[in-house]
Design a protein around this motif. Structure first.
Motif, PDB file in Angstrom:
ATOM      1  N   ASP A 142       0.985  -1.156  -0.256  1.00  0.00           N
ATOM      2  CA  ASP A 142      -0.065   0.048  -0.009  1.00  0.00           C
ATOM      3  C   ASP A 142       0.727   1.101  -0.003  1.00  0.00           C
ATOM      4  O   ASP A 142       0.233   2.351  -0.303  1.00  0.00           O
ATOM      5  CB  ASP A 142      -0.985   0.008   1.226  1.00  0.00           C
ATOM      6  CG  ASP A 142      -1.645  -1.255   1.215  1.00  0.00           C
ATOM      7  OD1 ASP A 142      -2.567  -1.468   0.201  1.00  0.00           O
ATOM      8  OD2 ASP A 142      -1.604  -2.025   2.296  1.00  0.00           O
ATOM      9  N   LEU A 143       2.114   1.090   0.361  1.00  0.00           N
ATOM     10  CA  LEU A 143       2.845   2.346   0.246  1.00  0.00           C
ATOM     11  C   LEU A 143       3.901   2.211  -0.821  1.00  0.00           C
ATOM     12  O   LEU A 143       4.402   1.131  -0.982  1.00  0.00           O
ATOM     13  CB  LEU A 143       3.789   2.218   1.698  1.00  0.00           C
ATOM     14  CG  LEU A 143       2.803   2.344   2.979  1.00  0.00           C
ATOM     15  CD1 LEU A 143       3.334   2.099   4.184  1.00  0.00           C
ATOM     16  CD2 LEU A 143       2.231   3.736   3.150  1.00  0.00           C
ATOM     17  N   ILE A 144       4.279   3.372  -1.438  1.00  0.00           N
ATOM     18  CA  ILE A 144       4.850   3.347  -2.850  1.00  0.00           C
ATOM     19  C   ILE A 144       6.393   4.183  -2.376  1.00  0.00           C
ATOM     20  O   ILE A 144       6.224   5.260  -2.243  1.00  0.00           O
ATOM     21  CB  ILE A 144       4.205   4.078  -3.833  1.00  0.00           C
ATOM     22  CG1 ILE A 144       2.777   2.998  -3.876  1.00  0.00           C
ATOM     23  CG2 ILE A 144       5.140   3.807  -4.998  1.00  0.00           C
ATOM     24  CD1 ILE A 144       1.990   3.760  -4.989  1.00  0.00           C
ATOM     25  N   PRO A 145       7.633   3.564  -2.310  1.00  0.00           N
ATOM     26  CA  PRO A 145       8.738   4.235  -2.040  1.00  0.00           C
ATOM     27  C   PRO A 145       9.117   5.304  -3.171  1.00  0.00           C
ATOM     28  O   PRO A 145       8.494   5.304  -4.508  1.00  0.00           O
ATOM     29  CB  PRO A 145       9.785   2.971  -2.511  1.00  0.00           C
ATOM     30  CG  PRO A 145       9.169   1.865  -2.228  1.00  0.00           C
ATOM     31  CD  PRO A 145       7.922   2.039  -2.416  1.00  0.00           C
ATOM     32  N   ASP A 146       9.606   6.603  -2.693  1.00  0.00           N
ATOM     33  CA  ASP A 146       9.589   7.513  -3.475  1.00  0.00           C
ATOM     34  C   ASP A 146       8.522   8.328  -3.754  1.00  0.00           C
ATOM     35  O   ASP A 146       8.523   9.383  -4.456  1.00  0.00           O
ATOM     36  CB  ASP A 146      10.524   7.309  -4.623  1.00  0.00           C
ATOM     37  CG  ASP A 146      11.863   7.020  -4.144  1.00  0.00           C
ATOM     38  OD1 ASP A 146      12.544   7.655  -3.271  1.00  0.00           O
ATOM     39  OD2 ASP A 146      12.566   5.829  -4.676  1.00  0.00           O
ATOM     40  N   LYS A 147       7.300   8.053  -3.451  1.00  0.00           N
ATOM     41  CA  LYS A 147       6.015   8.474  -3.948  1.00  0.00           C
ATOM     42  C   LYS A 147       5.025   8.916  -2.698  1.00  0.00           C
ATOM     43  O   LYS A 147       4.576  10.096  -2.662  1.00  0.00           O
ATOM     44  CB  LYS A 147       5.380   7.682  -4.795  1.00  0.00           C
ATOM     45  CG  LYS A 147       4.106   8.315  -5.448  1.00  0.00           C
ATOM     46  CD  LYS A 147       3.272   7.419  -6.577  1.00  0.00           C
ATOM     47  CE  LYS A 147       2.166   8.190  -7.000  1.00  0.00           C
ATOM     48  NZ  LYS A 147       1.439   7.196  -8.228  1.00  0.00           N
ATOM     49  N   SER A 148       4.781   7.923  -1.959  1.00  0.00           N
ATOM     50  CA  SER A 148       3.773   8.075  -0.892  1.00  0.00           C
ATOM     51  C   SER A 148       4.194   8.966   0.097  1.00  0.00           C
ATOM     52  O   SER A 148       5.490   9.218   0.603  1.00  0.00           O
ATOM     53  CB  SER A 148       3.528   6.686  -0.162  1.00  0.00           C
ATOM     54  OG  SER A 148       2.924   5.647  -0.694  1.00  0.00           O
ATOM     55  N   ILE A 149       3.048   9.881   0.726  1.00  0.00           N
ATOM     56  CA  ILE A 149       3.189  10.962   1.366  1.00  0.00           C
ATOM     57  C   ILE A 149       2.703  10.576   2.818  1.00  0.00           C
ATOM     58  O   ILE A 149       1.619   9.848   2.958  1.00  0.00           O
ATOM     59  CB  ILE A 149       2.671  12.382   1.092  1.00  0.00           C
ATOM     60  CG1 ILE A 149       3.346  12.862  -0.226  1.00  0.00           C
ATOM     61  CG2 ILE A 149       2.599  13.187   1.999  1.00  0.00           C
ATOM     62  CD1 ILE A 149       2.753  14.093  -0.630  1.00  0.00           C
ATOM     63  N   LEU A 150       3.563  10.708   3.874  1.00  0.00           N
ATOM     64  CA  LEU A 150       3.054   9.975   5.177  1.00  0.00           C
ATOM     65  C   LEU A 150       1.591  10.394   5.513  1.00  0.00           C
ATOM     66  O   LEU A 150       0.909   9.364   6.142  1.00  0.00           O
ATOM     67  CB  LEU A 150       4.148  10.372   6.339  1.00  0.00           C
ATOM     68  CG  LEU A 150       5.401   9.947   5.980  1.00  0.00           C
ATOM     69  CD1 LEU A 150       6.276  10.106   7.531  1.00  0.00           C
ATOM     70  CD2 LEU A 150       5.620   8.277   5.836  1.00  0.00           C
ATOM     71  N   LEU A 151       1.411  11.579   5.627  1.00  0.00           N
ATOM     72  CA  LEU A 151       0.027  12.225   6.137  1.00  0.00           C
ATOM     73  C   LEU A 151      -1.241  11.630   5.374  1.00  0.00           C
ATOM     74  O   LEU A 151      -2.149  11.701   5.781  1.00  0.00           O
ATOM     75  CB  LEU A 151       0.182  13.614   6.438  1.00  0.00           C
ATOM     76  CG  LEU A 151       1.116  14.297   7.197  1.00  0.00           C
ATOM     77  CD1 LEU A 151       1.043  15.633   7.831  1.00  0.00           C
ATOM     78  CD2 LEU A 151       1.635  13.226   8.501  1.00  0.00           C
TER      79      LEU A 151
END
Length: 315
Positions: free
Chosen positions: A189-198
């Motif tokens: 569900d989390l994309i390295p270099d793309k996802s934003i934490l908030l």
């Protein structure tokens, strides 16, 4: 019948950090405050790019050896542990720390079910830790409703957990629990270099300390929070119809407002990144109906999620 289960998934592994400077070393690199770490407290944190984009997330627990020495054990995504180890090592310089891949010696256990707290003597408080089976066990530092985690010597892990009263569980059952709660998983569900934490709930999931000093990626993370720049959120969605593949656009009428990230094995529950502008009815306690491929999606709002006000999300 006891409802306390354990999994020893090969998708998780362990890195170890030792040395006198271990707390100060991590403090400048991760989103949470290492001052919170102790043999009685685990934390959840992320490691970001200098631009504030997601790279890795992990839980950190403290294991005190028989001689009183402490080391940090990181519960990490197995497939990308070499990348994290390499990135951390780049910043070691003259710090008195040592980093090692100890996945051959230690295993991560996922513990879930209504009876897990009572079985293990843990409170329903994220991060509470105790010694267990030559390792440690701790309430999941993200969300107590997820259950607990343990980091144990690999050869002994299954025996210790079975003897404590837990039964071998099913990954599909835990996956449904996690997806229903809306908690993202690295590698899915989390994309390295793309996802934003908030956008992915890391604030509410106890991964970000807003009072600590600088860390890599802090500037964008702080700006996103304090300027109200969150425009999207990762939320659970009930799926009716053929489960859409990862990356399938989510549509509100003829408007593209997000994408599917992952779903359960039976295709009935998933996570989707959705633009907040399409979720006004959900904020007000109503229902929103969306489409993804041939499936109908109904977004859900877990009680831990805090959505910004409508004007902040759209303005």
């Amino acid at each position: 019948m006891s409802e306390a289960f354990f999994l020893l998934p090969d998708t998780r592994s362990v890195l170890a950090l030792t040395g006198a400077d271990r707390a100060a070393f991590l403090q400048g690199l991760i989103t949470n405050d290492t001052a919170k770490l102790s043999p009685e407290r685990a934390i959840y944190a992320a490691f970001l790019t200098p631009q504030g984009k997601y790279l890795h997330d992990f839980s950190i627990a403290v294991l005190k050896d028989a001689d009183g020495e402490e080391r940090y054990l990181l519960d990490v995504e197995a497939a990308r542990r070499a990348d994290l180890l390499k990135r951390l090592s780049m910043y070691r310089l003259r710090s008195k720390v040592a980093l090692a891949d100890v996945g051959g010696d230690f295993a991560v256990a996922i513990l879930y079910g209504a009876d897990v707290p009572a079985t293990l003597g843990l409170p329903a408080e994220p991060g509470v830790t105790k010694a267990f089976g030559n390792g440690v066990v701790f309430t999941d530092p993200r969300l107590a409703a997820l259950g607990a985690r343990a980091i144990l010597p690999r050869a002994e892990a299954a025996a210790w957990l079975s003897n404590a009263g837990l039964k071998q569980g099913e990954l599909t059952a835990y996956d449904r629990l996690r997806l229903g709660l809306g908690v993202p998983e690295s590698g899915r569900d989390l994309i390295p270099d793309k996802s934003i934490l908030l956008e992915s709930g890391f604030d509410e999931l106890n991964a970000v300390d807003w009072q600590k000093g600088c860390y890599m990626g802090q500037e964008l993370t702080a700006r996103t929070k304090y300027r109200g720049l969150v425009r999207k959120r990762l939320l659970p969605v009930k799926i009716e119809g053929a489960a859409p593949e990862t990356g399938t656009p989510v549509m509100a009428g003829d408007k593209d407002i997000g994408e599917i990230r992952s779903h359960s094995a039976d295709g009935t529950i998933g996570l989707a990144m959705l633009r907040l502008e399409a979720l006004d009815a959900l904020r007000q306690g109503g229902t929103v109906t969306l489409q993804a491929g041939n499936a109908t999606l109904t977004p859900l709002l877990p009680d831990w999620v805090r959505l910004p006000e409508a004007e902040s999300a759209t303005g």
